[in-house]
Design an enzyme around this catalytic site. Structure first.
Site, PDB file in Angstrom:
ATOM      1  N   GLY A  83      -9.940  -9.771  -0.492  1.00  0.00           N
ATOM      2  CA  GLY A  83      -8.839 -10.270   0.327  1.00  0.00           C
ATOM      3  C   GLY A  83      -8.416 -11.691   0.046  1.00  0.00           C
ATOM      4  O   GLY A  83      -7.251 -11.976  -0.263  1.00  0.00           O
ATOM      5  N   LYS A 137     -19.643 -18.526   2.010  1.00  0.00           N
ATOM      6  CA  LYS A 137     -21.044 -18.241   2.327  1.00  0.00           C
ATOM      7  C   LYS A 137     -21.813 -17.565   1.205  1.00  0.00           C
ATOM      8  O   LYS A 137     -21.407 -16.523   0.692  1.00  0.00           O
ATOM      9  CB  LYS A 137     -21.119 -17.341   3.559  1.00  0.00           C
ATOM     10  CG  LYS A 137     -20.633 -18.001   4.841  1.00  0.00           C
ATOM     11  CD  LYS A 137     -20.788 -17.026   5.998  1.00  0.00           C
ATOM     12  CE  LYS A 137     -20.370 -17.669   7.306  1.00  0.00           C
ATOM     13  NZ  LYS A 137     -20.511 -16.733   8.435  1.00  0.00           N
ATOM     14  N   ARG A 145       0.819  -1.219   0.000  1.00  0.00           N
ATOM     15  CA  ARG A 145       0.000   0.000   0.000  1.00  0.00           C
ATOM     16  C   ARG A 145       0.850   1.265   0.000  1.00  0.00           C
ATOM     17  O   ARG A 145       0.416   2.310  -0.498  1.00  0.00           O
ATOM     18  CB  ARG A 145      -0.966  -0.032   1.189  1.00  0.00           C
ATOM     19  CG  ARG A 145      -2.115  -1.007   0.944  1.00  0.00           C
ATOM     20  CD  ARG A 145      -3.092  -1.106   2.072  1.00  0.00           C
ATOM     21  NE  ARG A 145      -4.315  -1.791   1.628  1.00  0.00           N
ATOM     22  CZ  ARG A 145      -5.267  -2.223   2.425  1.00  0.00           C
ATOM     23  NH1 ARG A 145      -5.159  -2.068   3.733  1.00  0.00           N
ATOM     24  NH2 ARG A 145      -6.333  -2.819   1.933  1.00  0.00           N
ATOM     25  N   GLY A 158     -13.493  -4.457   0.714  1.00  0.00           N
ATOM     26  CA  GLY A 158     -14.886  -4.023   0.835  1.00  0.00           C
ATOM     27  C   GLY A 158     -15.356  -3.166  -0.320  1.00  0.00           C
ATOM     28  O   GLY A 158     -16.467  -3.335  -0.827  1.00  0.00           O
TER      29      GLY A 158
END
Length: 397
Positions: free
Chosen positions: A355, A198, A37, A378
């Site tokens: 991720g 999920k 980053r 996200g």
């Protein structure tokens, strides 16, 4: 592009430019353990310095919940950031108020200053107007180079952009252009791969993608829920059986929108999720009660690779199996390497993010060969879900 970019910012000589960056880096024993980053900041900072700007970096670190937490200070980032940039980086003990104002006043053209963690103030996450005003006092121009925080309507990502002339930084621009190629205005046919455990965490994603893609492959634990919905026994596998109706609804939605769903046609099972545990390839109707589905089978991967061969664009989020535990990484690694080979040959625009996805592609050794890999978890997911990202909307023309 539909958003303002740095080349539209005009003369920046002696201008104070507030740059929102993502310095939320992993730390170990007080030191930065991965500078990915930090390196993402370099292009924009160099471009601004070349224009004679005074560069003021805004960032958050961890979740201090609106109060100063010494262990969440950005101070340990200063030295590694200076090393990556190749220039000195000054540090202010606060991001607003006298300490920040004094540090900004000391800047000369081309200097770089890092302000303390914006989340040390409750006004940041509340998108507070007063706090945004305090930040705006420090600059003449605003640049957002943190796509990973663009899904948050915070003071430093949204309110500030409405108070100063606002532009996308070079990393942000590159990310938005890559995403537009993948889902905004892609070359068709477009294939999606969605994996992970999920269905419940990716409902919005699946419902959006089946209306926009030509084909969608579903893998990982979530595929078990779809297999169960079709009437297959999944043994001791992870499976959200209460979402059977939802899985059937998504399958119907895909059919209604002419999106071909690619579900596993064979699976790899084991009684234990342990490295190199005894494992077997099974047809869908042959999973025993004590067996767990832990990876996609070879026929499934072969069909997926063929789908890539006949696609122009690929968008990938989530692994196909429990890739952290060999040999249940086989399907993910094989498919990732096939996608990378096509992308490297210029036959496929391959975009991936999230991720687990980045970890899986690193594990397969193919990150550099994909057309674009987003590290924004996200924000990447919400963009794939078709949601408006406040930090991007604030930069629109």
């Amino acid at each position: 592009m539909p958003f303002r970019t740095l080349d539209q910012a005009g003369d920046l000589k002696s201008k104070r430019v507030l740059v929102r960056v993502d310095l939320n880096v992993p730390m170990q024993d007080g030191k930065v353990s991965d500078d990915t980053r930090l390196r993402a900041v370099v292009a924009t900072v160099e471009a601004l310095r070349a224009k004679g700007a005074r560069v003021i970096l805004l960032a958050h670190f961890d979740r201090p919940k609106g109060k100063p937490v010494p262990s969440m200070s950005l101070k340990p980032v200063v030295e590694p950031l200076a090393k990556v940039l190749g220039v000195p980086v000054a540090f202010a003990e606060d991001c607003v108020g006298p300490a920040a104002e004094a540090a900004v006043a000391n800047l000369q053209d081309g200097d770089v200053l890092l302000l303390e963690n914006v989340r040390f103030h409750p006004g940041e996450e509340k998108n507070d107007a007063g706090f945004a005003d305090q930040l705006a006092k420090l600059g003449d121009v605003y640049v957002d180079d943190a796509f990973s925080a663009a899904h948050r309507a915070h003071a430093s990502t949204e309110a500030l952009a409405k108070r100063l002339p606002a532009y996308a930084g070079l990393s942000m621009q590159r990310e938005l252009e890559a995403l537009d190629k993948a889902l905004g205005a892609p070359v068709r046919p477009v294939l999606g791969i969605v994996g992970g455990s999920k269905v419940s965490s990716k409902l919005d994603l699946l419902k959006n993608l089946v209306t926009r893609l030509d084909r969608l492959a579903i893998g990982g634990g979530m595929a078990n829920t779809f297999l169960y919905a079709q009437g297959f026994e999944v043994g001791a596998s992870y499976c959200e059986k209460d979402l059977k109706a939802t899985a059937l609804e998504i399958m119907q939605l895909a059919k209604d929108n002419n999106c071909e769903l690619l579900l596993p046609i064979d699976v790899v099972v084991s009684e234990r999720m342990e490295p190199n545990a005894p494992h077997f390839t099974r047809e869908l109707d042959a999973v025993d009660d004590d067996e767990r589905i832990l990876d996609a089978g070879p026929k499934t991967v072969e069909r997926l690779n063929a789908a890539m061969d006949s696609s122009a664009t690929l968008i990938w989020n989530g692994p196909l199996g429990v890739f952290e535990v060999p040999p249940f990484d086989t399907a993910t690694v094989d498919a990732a390497r096939h996608a990378a080979k096509l992308a490297k040959a210029g036959k496929l625009v391959a975009v991936a993010g999230g991720g687990d996805t980045v970890s899986a592609l690193n594990h397969a050794g193919v990150v550099e060969d994909f057309s674009f890999v987003s590290t924004a978890g996200g924000a990447f997911l919400e963009w794939m879900e078709g949601k408006t990202l406040p930090g991007v909307a604030a930069l629109e023309v």
